[in-house]
Design a protein around this motif. Structure first.
Motif, PDB file in Angstrom:
ATOM      1  N   ARG A  91       0.851  -1.187   0.000  1.00 17.67           N
ATOM      2  CA  ARG A  91       0.000   0.000   0.000  1.00 17.67           C
ATOM      3  C   ARG A  91       0.880   1.228   0.000  1.00 17.67           C
ATOM      4  NH1 ARG A  91      -2.646  -3.526   3.634  1.00 17.67           N
ATOM      5  NH2 ARG A  91      -4.652  -4.226   2.846  1.00 17.67           N
ATOM      6  N   LEU A  92       0.404   2.269  -0.614  1.00 18.58           N
ATOM      7  CA  LEU A  92       1.129   3.538  -0.706  1.00 18.58           C
ATOM      8  C   LEU A  92       0.263   4.620  -0.086  1.00 18.58           C
ATOM      9  CD1 LEU A  92       3.538   5.157  -1.814  1.00 18.58           C
ATOM     10  CD2 LEU A  92       2.349   5.277  -3.998  1.00 18.58           C
ATOM     11  N   ARG A  93       0.770   5.272   0.964  1.00 14.68           N
ATOM     12  CA  ARG A  93      -0.003   6.240   1.727  1.00 14.68           C
ATOM     13  C   ARG A  93      -1.300   5.631   2.260  1.00 14.68           C
ATOM     14  NH1 ARG A  93       0.745  11.708  -2.101  1.00 14.68           N
ATOM     15  NH2 ARG A  93       2.976  11.963  -1.687  1.00 14.68           N
ATOM     16  N   LEU A 129      15.379  -5.902 -14.141  1.00 15.97           N
ATOM     17  CA  LEU A 129      15.092  -4.473 -14.241  1.00 15.97           C
ATOM     18  C   LEU A 129      16.376  -3.656 -14.255  1.00 15.97           C
ATOM     19  CD1 LEU A 129      12.096  -3.910 -11.781  1.00 15.97           C
ATOM     20  CD2 LEU A 129      12.033  -4.506 -14.207  1.00 15.97           C
ATOM     21  N   SER A 130      16.371  -2.597 -15.057  1.00 17.31           N
ATOM     22  CA  SER A 130      17.458  -1.618 -15.020  1.00 17.31           C
ATOM     23  C   SER A 130      17.177  -0.532 -13.995  1.00 17.31           C
ATOM     24  CB  SER A 130      17.649  -0.987 -16.396  1.00 17.31           C
ATOM     25  OG  SER A 130      16.470  -0.298 -16.807  1.00 17.31           O
ATOM     26  N   GLY A 131      15.943  -0.474 -13.490  1.00 16.36           N
ATOM     27  CA  GLY A 131      15.573   0.506 -12.480  1.00 16.36           C
ATOM     28  C   GLY A 131      14.071   0.637 -12.397  1.00 16.36           C
ATOM     29  N   LEU A 132      13.618   1.461 -11.466  1.00 18.78           N
ATOM     30  CA  LEU A 132      12.198   1.746 -11.331  1.00 18.78           C
ATOM     31  C   LEU A 132      12.010   3.170 -10.840  1.00 18.78           C
ATOM     32  CD1 LEU A 132      11.189   1.829  -8.084  1.00 18.78           C
ATOM     33  CD2 LEU A 132      11.606  -0.616  -8.284  1.00 18.78           C
ATOM     34  N   GLN A 133      10.818   3.690 -11.058  1.00 16.05           N
ATOM     35  CA  GLN A 133      10.434   4.984 -10.518  1.00 16.05           C
ATOM     36  C   GLN A 133       9.085   4.828  -9.826  1.00 16.05           C
ATOM     37  OE1 GLN A 133       9.019   8.850 -12.737  1.00 16.05           O
ATOM     38  NE2 GLN A 133      11.216   9.077 -12.335  1.00 16.05           N
ATOM     39  N   LEU A 134       9.039   5.202  -8.554  1.00 19.39           N
ATOM     40  CA  LEU A 134       7.807   5.171  -7.780  1.00 19.39           C
ATOM     41  C   LEU A 134       7.338   6.608  -7.583  1.00 19.39           C
ATOM     42  CD1 LEU A 134       5.744   3.504  -6.158  1.00 19.39           C
ATOM     43  CD2 LEU A 134       7.216   3.794  -4.156  1.00 19.39           C
ATOM     44  N   GLN A 135       6.235   6.962  -8.243  1.00 19.23           N
ATOM     45  CA  GLN A 135       5.635   8.285  -8.089  1.00 19.23           C
ATOM     46  C   GLN A 135       4.543   8.195  -7.034  1.00 19.23           C
ATOM     47  OE1 GLN A 135       4.333  10.092 -11.761  1.00 19.23           O
ATOM     48  NE2 GLN A 135       6.246   9.615 -12.838  1.00 19.23           N
ATOM     49  N   ARG A 136       4.575   9.106  -6.070  1.00 23.41           N
ATOM     50  CA  ARG A 136       3.563   9.158  -5.024  1.00 23.41           C
ATOM     51  C   ARG A 136       2.593  10.293  -5.352  1.00 23.41           C
ATOM     52  NH1 ARG A 136       8.487   8.878  -2.386  1.00 23.41           N
ATOM     53  NH2 ARG A 136       8.336  10.940  -1.424  1.00 23.41           N
ATOM     54  N   GLY A 137       1.291   9.997  -5.214  1.00 28.59           N
ATOM     55  CA  GLY A 137       0.289  10.969  -5.621  1.00 28.59           C
ATOM     56  C   GLY A 137      -0.103  10.756  -7.068  1.00 28.59           C
ATOM     57  N   VAL A 138      -0.862  11.701  -7.609  1.00 27.74           N
ATOM     58  CA  VAL A 138      -1.394  11.578  -8.975  1.00 27.74           C
ATOM     59  C   VAL A 138      -0.274  11.460 -10.001  1.00 27.74           C
ATOM     60  CG1 VAL A 138      -2.669  12.817 -10.749  1.00 27.74           C
ATOM     61  CG2 VAL A 138      -3.592  12.682  -8.429  1.00 27.74           C
ATOM     62  N   GLY A 139       0.797  12.247  -9.862  1.00 27.30           N
ATOM     63  CA  GLY A 139       1.947  12.140 -10.747  1.00 27.30           C
ATOM     64  C   GLY A 139       1.648  12.486 -12.186  1.00 27.30           C
ATOM     65  N   THR A 140       2.425  11.923 -13.108  1.00 32.51           N
ATOM     66  CA  THR A 140       2.256  12.165 -14.536  1.00 32.51           C
ATOM     67  C   THR A 140       1.304  11.133 -15.131  1.00 32.51           C
ATOM     68  OG1 THR A 140       4.186  10.805 -15.055  1.00 32.51           O
ATOM     69  CG2 THR A 140       4.569  13.154 -14.731  1.00 32.51           C
ATOM     70  N   THR A 141       0.831  11.391 -16.349  1.00 34.31           N
ATOM     71  CA  THR A 141      -0.084  10.466 -17.018  1.00 34.31           C
ATOM     72  C   THR A 141       0.586   9.114 -17.261  1.00 34.31           C
ATOM     73  OG1 THR A 141      -1.446  12.136 -18.087  1.00 34.31           O
ATOM     74  CG2 THR A 141      -1.260  10.035 -19.199  1.00 34.31           C
ATOM     75  N   GLN A 142      -0.137   8.043 -16.985  1.00 36.06           N
ATOM     76  CA  GLN A 142       0.330   6.678 -17.213  1.00 36.06           C
ATOM     77  C   GLN A 142      -0.687   5.933 -18.079  1.00 36.06           C
ATOM     78  OE1 GLN A 142       3.299   6.079 -15.750  1.00 36.06           O
ATOM     79  NE2 GLN A 142       3.192   8.076 -14.760  1.00 36.06           N
ATOM     80  N   GLY A 144      -3.088   2.655 -18.744  1.00 35.86           N
ATOM     81  CA  GLY A 144      -3.783   1.666 -17.936  1.00 35.86           C
ATOM     82  C   GLY A 144      -4.509   2.256 -16.752  1.00 35.86           C
ATOM     83  N   ALA A 145      -4.524   1.508 -15.642  1.00 45.69           N
ATOM     84  CA  ALA A 145      -5.281   1.887 -14.454  1.00 45.69           C
ATOM     85  C   ALA A 145      -4.894   3.278 -13.968  1.00 45.69           C
ATOM     86  CB  ALA A 145      -5.050   0.865 -13.343  1.00 45.69           C
ATOM     87  N   ALA A 146      -5.841   3.960 -13.352  1.00 42.05           N
ATOM     88  CA  ALA A 146      -5.602   5.321 -12.877  1.00 42.05           C
ATOM     89  C   ALA A 146      -4.501   5.327 -11.819  1.00 42.05           C
ATOM     90  CB  ALA A 146      -6.883   5.896 -12.299  1.00 42.05           C
ATOM     91  N   SER A 147      -3.584   6.289 -11.925  1.00 39.62           N
ATOM     92  CA  SER A 147      -2.553   6.474 -10.890  1.00 39.62           C
ATOM     93  C   SER A 147      -3.188   7.277  -9.764  1.00 39.62           C
ATOM     94  CB  SER A 147      -1.327   7.182 -11.462  1.00 39.62           C
ATOM     95  OG  SER A 147      -1.673   8.389 -12.104  1.00 39.62           O
ATOM     96  N   TYR A 148      -4.025   6.592  -9.012  1.00 36.14           N
ATOM     97  CA  TYR A 148      -4.880   7.236  -8.015  1.00 36.14           C
ATOM     98  C   TYR A 148      -4.099   7.556  -6.743  1.00 36.14           C
ATOM     99  CZ  TYR A 148      -9.390   8.221  -5.838  1.00 36.14           C
ATOM    100  OH  TYR A 148     -10.460   8.838  -5.236  1.00 36.14           O
ATOM    101  N   GLY A 149      -3.410   6.547  -6.213  1.00 38.54           N
ATOM    102  CA  GLY A 149      -2.561   6.798  -5.061  1.00 38.54           C
ATOM    103  C   GLY A 149      -1.114   6.998  -5.444  1.00 38.54           C
ATOM    104  N   GLY A 150      -0.763   6.559  -6.646  1.00 35.81           N
ATOM    105  CA  GLY A 150       0.598   6.676  -7.135  1.00 35.81           C
ATOM    106  C   GLY A 150       0.804   5.749  -8.306  1.00 35.81           C
ATOM    107  N   SER A 151       2.030   5.678  -8.786  1.00 33.12           N
ATOM    108  CA  SER A 151       2.344   4.800  -9.912  1.00 33.12           C
ATOM    109  C   SER A 151       3.714   4.198  -9.711  1.00 33.12           C
ATOM    110  CB  SER A 151       2.286   5.558 -11.241  1.00 33.12           C
ATOM    111  OG  SER A 151       3.266   6.584 -11.271  1.00 33.12           O
ATOM    112  N   LEU A 152       3.870   2.954 -10.146  1.00 34.56           N
ATOM    113  CA  LEU A 152       5.128   2.229 -10.089  1.00 34.56           C
ATOM    114  C   LEU A 152       5.530   1.890 -11.522  1.00 34.56           C
ATOM    115  CD1 LEU A 152       7.385   0.721  -8.565  1.00 34.56           C
ATOM    116  CD2 LEU A 152       5.845  -1.260  -8.455  1.00 34.56           C
TER     117      LEU A 152
END
Length: 663
Positions: A91-93, A129-142, A144-152
């Protein structure tokens, strides 16, 4: 395919590729590898954290990715089996995984009907994986599913890295082991390739909660002056002895390894194929396009008598699924020294057949859910001196159709999701940013059907639907980022204002998925920080902290959301000298609530973990010690209608030895 045979094949490919003489075209200038344009950059005004492939490799031993993510701010995780293999969730936040967008090279990994991303179907994925970015909050457009709490956002292994081959294995507590082999050819003329195969197993901490899983990842690329292609295939299989039911605290006081599930098992197979193309028609323009498809087959047992609290009999129900997803997305980007403009879209169509049966009776029902989605976005980033302006708007439309023994008119939702922000470079090392974003999200099939796998009707013949309304959030993020050779860090504060939020109510449905309720008004707010300090050339400190203050208001009542701890602290001290790398990590998680009444809690706890790594020639040995103080803790649970509190116990002190051979 036997892992040993595949590992031998990997070694053969490596030896062959190294025996080749590099051609002249190896040194020609060409495009970089396929990129994903949704990734936030240093001056993008959103809250995010990057983890490199090297940082992931230092901690990754094939465990569920949810546990790796807990070392970042505001993330909590738990597993069904109590160990780190098998089904695990994060879970995120305090926002559950179905409301967190997850992608691999831009491809949506969230299952469209119920919007969960199931890493267990792709075991050991993080090795590739070469890396990952975890965005918290709405963030940038992704996609698929809505980046409601965040995006991985996950990024696959680069094909342009130098040639390498690795064989690895490990063994630890609860009969846990991992075997894997990977090989990368490096670029050979215009072509490059990568392959990995893994097998992971654990007996689980709980009684009868074993997991056995395997996966392969293959990718290859063709590189030309203005365009290149990349084809990737990811496939996995998992078998579990199920442990998704919480255990009453009265039972856990007598036997902490008790498993409340009956003799239930599952088997799932899933595969994902992606074809990517990057084309640069001019020096300032780039077009990135992907076509993807995935398929899933499998099912799991369900002991209804045991679920209802009665003795188990020969009666055993079964949920079986067969699904397919086909989609494509494309992005056009125009970039100059100050100006970056992107437009793109994503289209997908999905169907999933649900089949319910009983061991002796046979088939009980069959239905199919169909989901189609289309989205388009435009994004603009402009640098005016020290100021960076950012705007991003997405239009998204979703349609769900159900075909079963109960008629249901198609359901559809439309969203306009705007975002805007600005960042100010206070110095060469310091950036201040603010962003605002609004997004909406449709309910999952599980929300719609109230946890039932087959749609039913009430006594008047009316279709029983539960949450049908979309939920919305407005997210405000204010943060500061700093980076220097010895010190780097970020601190941010956020305020997320929800309307009609679909939140966990602390209960489980008859399909094993968490149940939800709509609440009229709610908000989540807090402060998060990440600080890394290189105290000396050999000694470093890393701290991740999150402080959360969240409330739900329903009629005249105000209460805290479930499973949302107010304080999360991660502290690591690392020391490196010669071939040795040593690290000691502590985690504190404060108490959280299991029910809307805020009467049942999960107690806070402290964990102490350590790792010691030794490198000798081509070998690398890493010993992990987890929960060294042998803390007896839970990190999730729920409350039954009769008030019984049920928990998911997590493992006591345990160790794991990991060995890698680099060829």
């Amino acid at each position: 395919m036997k892992l040993g045979i595949l590992s031998g094949a990997l070694l053969f490919i490596t030896a062959t590729s190294r025996a080749q003489t590099p051609t002249a075209s190896d040194t020609t200038t060409a495009l970089p590898e396929v990129t994903v344009t949704y990734r936030a950059a240093a001056r993008t005004p959103v809250t995010f954290l990057n983890l490199s492939g090297r940082a992931l490799a230092a901690r990754n031993v094939g465990q569920e990715p949810s546990f790796l993510l807990t070392e970042t701010p505001a993330v909590t995780a738990y597993s069904d089996a109590g160990s780190t293999q098998g089904y695990a969730y994060f879970r995120l936040r305090g926002i559950d995984q179905t409301r967190i967008n997850t992608t691999l090279d831009g491809v949506p990994l969230n299952e469209p009907e119920d919007q969960g991303a199931y890493f267990s179907n792709y075991p050991d994925l993080f090795t590739s994986l070469s890396g990952l970015q975890l965005q918290r909050g709405v963030g940038t457009t992704q996609n698929g599913a809505a980046s409601y709490g965040g995006s991985l956002q996950l990024f696959s292994a680069s094909l342009l890295d130098s040639a390498r081959a690795t064989l690895g294995g490990g063994y630890g507590s609860f009969g846990s082991y991992r075997l894997f082999g990977e090989v990368a050819s490096g670029r050979r003329g215009r072509v490059a390739g990568y392959a990995r195969a893994s097998q992971v197993h654990s007996n689980g901490y709980k009684d009868r909660s074993a997991n056995t899983s395997r996966s392969v990842y293959l990718s290859g690329g063709l590189f030309y002056d203005k365009t290149h292609w990349k084809l990737s295939v990811l496939a996995g299989q998992q078998r579990n002895q199920l442990a998704w039911l919480g255990v009453p605290d009265s039972v856990l006081r007598k036997n902490r390894r008790a498993n409340a599930n009956g003799p239930e098992n599952d088997l799932f197979r899933q595969a994902l194929v992606q074809l990517q193309n990057q084309w640069r028609p001019t020096a300032h323009a780039e077009v990135s396009t992907s076509v993807y498809a995935s398929g899933l087959r499998g099912g799991y047992d369900f002991d209804l008598n045991n679920f209802l609290g009665f003795p188990s009999t020969n009666e055993m129900y079964r949920y079986d699924f067969r699904s397919g997803l086909l989609g494509a997305f494309s992005t056009f980007t125009h970039q100059t020294r100050r100006f970056t403009w992107s437009v793109g879209g994503n289209l997908s169509t999905y169907q999933r057949r649900h089949l319910g049966s009983e061991r002796t009776t046979g088939e009980l029902y069959r239905n199919t859910g169909y989901k189609r989605e289309g989205s388009a976005f435009g994004k603009l980033e402009y640098q005016a001196g020290l100021l960076t302006l950012f705007t991003d708007v997405q239009a998204r439309a979703v349609r769900f159709r159900y075909a079963g023994d109960v008629p249901l008119a198609p359901l559809s939702w439309q969203f306009i999701n705007p975002k805007a922000g600005l960042s100010l470079a206070l110095t060469d090392r310091t950036t201040l940013y603010y962003s605002w974003g609004r997004t909406g999200r449709e309910p999952t099939r599980n929300d719609l059907f109230g946890g039932n796998d087959n749609l039913s009707v009430d006594e008047d013949g009316q279709v029983l639907l539960y949450s049908t309304r979309a939920e919305y959030v407005q997210d405000h993020e204010l943060g500061l980022r700093y980076q220097s050779p010895r010190l780097e860090g970020s601190v941010n504060t956020y305020y997320m204002d929800f309307r009609n939020e679909i939140v966990l109510n602390g209960k489980l449905g008859p399909n094993g998925l968490a149940l939800t309720d709509n609440v009229e008004r709610s908000y989540r707010s807090g402060v998060e920080a990440t600080v890394r300090y290189q105290l000396t050339p050999r000694f470093s400190l890393l701290n991740n902290s999150a402080f959360n203050y969240s409330r739900i208001r329903e009629q005249a009542e105000t209460f805290r959301p479930v499973l949302t701890p107010a304080v999360l602290l991660n502290q690591e001290a690392a020391y490196a000298t010669g071939p040795w790398q040593l690290a000691l990590t502590g985690r504190y998680q404060s108490h959280s609530y299991l029910d809307f009444a805020n009467s049942a809690t999960v107690a806070g706890y402290v964990l102490l973990n350590a790792r010691a790594q030794y490198a000798w020639r081509q070998w690398e040995f890493t010993l992990f010690g987890n929960n060294l103080t042998n803390a007896r803790y839970f990190n999730t649970g729920y409350v039954e209608a009769d008030g019984t509190r049920k928990y998911f116990v997590q493992a006591p002190a345990n160790i794991y030895l990991d060995v890698k051979l680099r060829l």
